[in-house]
Scaffold this active site. Sequence first.
Site, PDB file in Angstrom:
ATOM      1  N   SER A 134       0.766  -1.501   0.405  1.00  0.00           N
ATOM      2  CA  SER A 134      -0.612   0.040  -0.304  1.00  0.00           C
ATOM      3  C   SER A 134       0.665   1.629  -0.022  1.00  0.00           C
ATOM      4  O   SER A 134       2.012   1.272   0.398  1.00  0.00           O
ATOM      5  CB  SER A 134      -1.030   0.120   1.253  1.00  0.00           C
ATOM      6  OG  SER A 134      -1.185   1.358   1.426  1.00  0.00           O
ATOM      7  N   TYR A 147      -2.089  -1.047  10.734  1.00  0.00           N
ATOM      8  CA  TYR A 147      -1.826  -0.524   9.374  1.00  0.00           C
ATOM      9  C   TYR A 147      -1.042  -0.592   8.251  1.00  0.00           C
ATOM     10  O   TYR A 147      -0.350  -1.017   7.662  1.00  0.00           O
ATOM     11  CB  TYR A 147      -3.340  -0.211   8.482  1.00  0.00           C
ATOM     12  CG  TYR A 147      -3.638  -0.154   7.040  1.00  0.00           C
ATOM     13  CD1 TYR A 147      -4.053  -1.518   6.827  1.00  0.00           C
ATOM     14  CD2 TYR A 147      -3.124   0.212   6.214  1.00  0.00           C
ATOM     15  CE1 TYR A 147      -3.993  -1.991   5.351  1.00  0.00           C
ATOM     16  CE2 TYR A 147      -3.688   0.076   4.857  1.00  0.00           C
ATOM     17  CZ  TYR A 147      -3.742  -1.161   4.150  1.00  0.00           C
ATOM     18  OH  TYR A 147      -3.877  -1.405   3.301  1.00  0.00           O
TER      19      TYR A 147
HETATM   20  N1  LIG Z   1      -8.760  -0.512  -0.834  1.00  0.00           N
HETATM   21  C1  LIG Z   1      -7.622   0.423  -0.568  1.00  0.00           C
HETATM   22  O1  LIG Z   1      -8.342   1.316  -0.625  1.00  0.00           O
HETATM   23  C2  LIG Z   1      -6.197  -0.454  -0.468  1.00  0.00           C
HETATM   24  C3  LIG Z   1      -5.065   0.196  -0.394  1.00  0.00           C
HETATM   25  C4  LIG Z   1      -3.624   0.043  -0.771  1.00  0.00           C
HETATM   26  C5  LIG Z   1      -3.719  -1.351  -0.473  1.00  0.00           C
HETATM   27  N2  LIG Z   1      -4.830  -2.312  -0.378  1.00  0.00           N
HETATM   28  C6  LIG Z   1      -4.569  -3.761  -0.374  1.00  0.00           C
HETATM   29  O2  LIG Z   1      -5.174  -4.117  -1.037  1.00  0.00           O
HETATM   30  C7  LIG Z   1      -5.190  -5.815  -0.577  1.00  0.00           C
HETATM   31  C8  LIG Z   1      -7.041  -6.182  -0.644  1.00  0.00           C
HETATM   32  O3  LIG Z   1      -7.348  -5.040   0.056  1.00  0.00           O
HETATM   33  P1  LIG Z   1      -9.424  -5.052  -0.651  1.00  0.00           P
HETATM   34  O4  LIG Z   1      -9.140  -3.396  -0.914  1.00  0.00           O
HETATM   35  O5  LIG Z   1      -9.496  -5.192  -1.997  1.00  0.00           O
HETATM   36  O6  LIG Z   1      -9.718  -5.018   0.614  1.00  0.00           O
HETATM   37  P2  LIG Z   1     -11.087  -6.897   0.455  1.00  0.00           P
HETATM   38  O7  LIG Z   1     -12.635  -6.288  -0.626  1.00  0.00           O
HETATM   39  O8  LIG Z   1     -11.557  -6.800   1.931  1.00  0.00           O
HETATM   40  O9  LIG Z   1     -10.305  -7.549   0.470  1.00  0.00           O
HETATM   41  C9  LIG Z   1      -9.426  -8.548   1.526  1.00  0.00           C
HETATM   42  C10 LIG Z   1      -8.820  -9.716   1.004  1.00  0.00           C
HETATM   43  O10 LIG Z   1      -8.213 -10.392   1.830  1.00  0.00           O
HETATM   44  C11 LIG Z   1      -9.080 -11.959   2.206  1.00  0.00           C
HETATM   45  N3  LIG Z   1      -8.472 -11.540   3.852  1.00  0.00           N
HETATM   46  C12 LIG Z   1      -8.731 -10.293   4.721  1.00  0.00           C
HETATM   47  N4  LIG Z   1      -8.803 -11.098   5.909  1.00  0.00           N
HETATM   48  C13 LIG Z   1      -7.666 -12.295   5.567  1.00  0.00           C
HETATM   49  C14 LIG Z   1      -7.464 -13.875   6.465  1.00  0.00           C
HETATM   50  N5  LIG Z   1      -7.452 -13.905   7.787  1.00  0.00           N
HETATM   51  N6  LIG Z   1      -7.837 -15.284   5.803  1.00  0.00           N
HETATM   52  C15 LIG Z   1      -7.265 -14.858   4.706  1.00  0.00           C
HETATM   53  N7  LIG Z   1      -7.412 -14.162   3.978  1.00  0.00           N
HETATM   54  C16 LIG Z   1      -8.334 -13.069   4.216  1.00  0.00           C
HETATM   55  C17 LIG Z   1     -10.640 -11.226   2.406  1.00  0.00           C
HETATM   56  O11 LIG Z   1     -11.311 -12.133   2.529  1.00  0.00           O
HETATM   57  P3  LIG Z   1     -11.859 -12.905   3.700  1.00  0.00           P
HETATM   58  O12 LIG Z   1     -13.223 -12.136   4.442  1.00  0.00           O
HETATM   59  O13 LIG Z   1     -12.923 -13.382   2.774  1.00  0.00           O
HETATM   60  O14 LIG Z   1     -11.092 -14.072   4.233  1.00  0.00           O
HETATM   61  C18 LIG Z   1     -10.466 -10.489   1.091  1.00  0.00           C
HETATM   62  O15 LIG Z   1     -10.211 -11.573  -0.323  1.00  0.00           O
HETATM   63  C19 LIG Z   1      -5.295  -5.840   1.006  1.00  0.00           C
HETATM   64  O16 LIG Z   1      -4.095  -6.333   1.076  1.00  0.00           O
HETATM   65  C20 LIG Z   1      -5.273  -4.206   0.876  1.00  0.00           C
HETATM   66  O17 LIG Z   1      -4.421  -4.114   2.636  1.00  0.00           O
HETATM   67  C21 LIG Z   1      -6.191  -1.336  -0.686  1.00  0.00           C
END
Ligand SMILES: NC(=O)c1ccc[n+]([C@@H]2O[C@H](COP(=O)([O-])OP(=O)(O)OC[C@H]3O[C@@H](n4cnc5c(N)ncnc54)[C@H](OP(=O)(O)O)[C@@H]3O)[C@@H](O)[C@H]2O)c1
Length: 241
Positions: A134, A147
């Site tokens: 991130s 985070y």
């Molecule tokens: N959204 C943003 O603005 C943003 C910005 C920068 C980076 N990111 C990064 O992008 C990635 C995806 O995030 P997103 O925004 O798409 O959020 P999201 O929709 O909540 O997706 C997160 C994913 O991680 C999985 N996950 C969470 N806890 C887990 C666990 N204990 N074991 C296995 N899987 C787990 C979730 O699946 P389950 O809940 O089904 O386990 C889901 O598939 C993350 O690493 C996040 O930090 C996001």
Amino acid sequence: MTPFAGKTYWLVGASHGLGREIARQLADQEARLILSARSEDALRKLAQELCNAIVLPLDVTDTDAVAQAARTAGPLDGVIYNAGVYEPMRTQNWDSGAVLKMSDVNFTGALRVLGEVVPGFVRQRRGDITLVGSLAGYRGLPASIGYGASKAALVSLAETMRHDLKDSGVTVRLVNPGFIKTRLTYKNSFRMPQLMDPEDAARHVIAAMRSRRFRTDFPRPFSFAINALNLLPDWIVYRGK
Ligand SMILES: NC(=O)c1ccc[n+]([C@@H]2O[C@H](COP(=O)([O-])OP(=O)(O)OC[C@H]3O[C@@H](n4cnc5c(N)ncnc54)[C@H](OP(=O)(O)O)[C@@H]3O)[C@@H](O)[C@H]2O)c1
């Protein structure tokens, strides 16, 4: 024929948001996918939509389950570590459980998965590793206890691996997104510059996976602004605070 055709990728964090879109776009490019996350129903629904995808439900905080899943997954061409959780939090509102969970999923979970996969890649002198960090990992930002630190650790891990794996035949890359419209950012009450759709963010990730670049920060110019903060002296960054 795409560079992903017939190759097997283990996508950890595939059930929602960015991961689900990465899965769709990789499947469109003929990759074989092993889809992991905790939400089995969401993974099954996604696998039905894609051809060439199997489901391997997994909680990355469970060391034995990660080891078992890696054995079940079998030989891989690549791994994408995208699992992440986020709770906006100021230091004054410290919630120890939530902070430890962010650390455990975002960083230690990656160590668990990589610990199962990297030795095999190194032995076979082949393998493709993508870590989703991130832009929040580049600088301690306000209200980001847990985070920001977990993502900074992931950035450091990727950089070390990049040094060590040079000339090993194993590719490691880091992708650092800005704000994406997912359930993670629904929690934010502040204005998010250049907020992206997950489809758009996934296109950046796939483009990064097609390139030889180690690091991909996006979107521009927001990523430039975040990186520029590191060039400023502390007396400017913390002025009046
Ligand atoms: N959204 C943003 O603005 C943003 C910005 C920068 C980076 N990111 C990064 O992008 C990635 C995806 O995030 P997103 O925004 O798409 O959020 P999201 O929709 O909540 O997706 C997160 C994913 O991680 C999985 N996950 C969470 N806890 C887990 C666990 N204990 N074991 C296995 N899987 C787990 C979730 O699946 P389950 O809940 O089904 O386990 C889901 O598939 C993350 O690493 C996040 O930090 C996001």
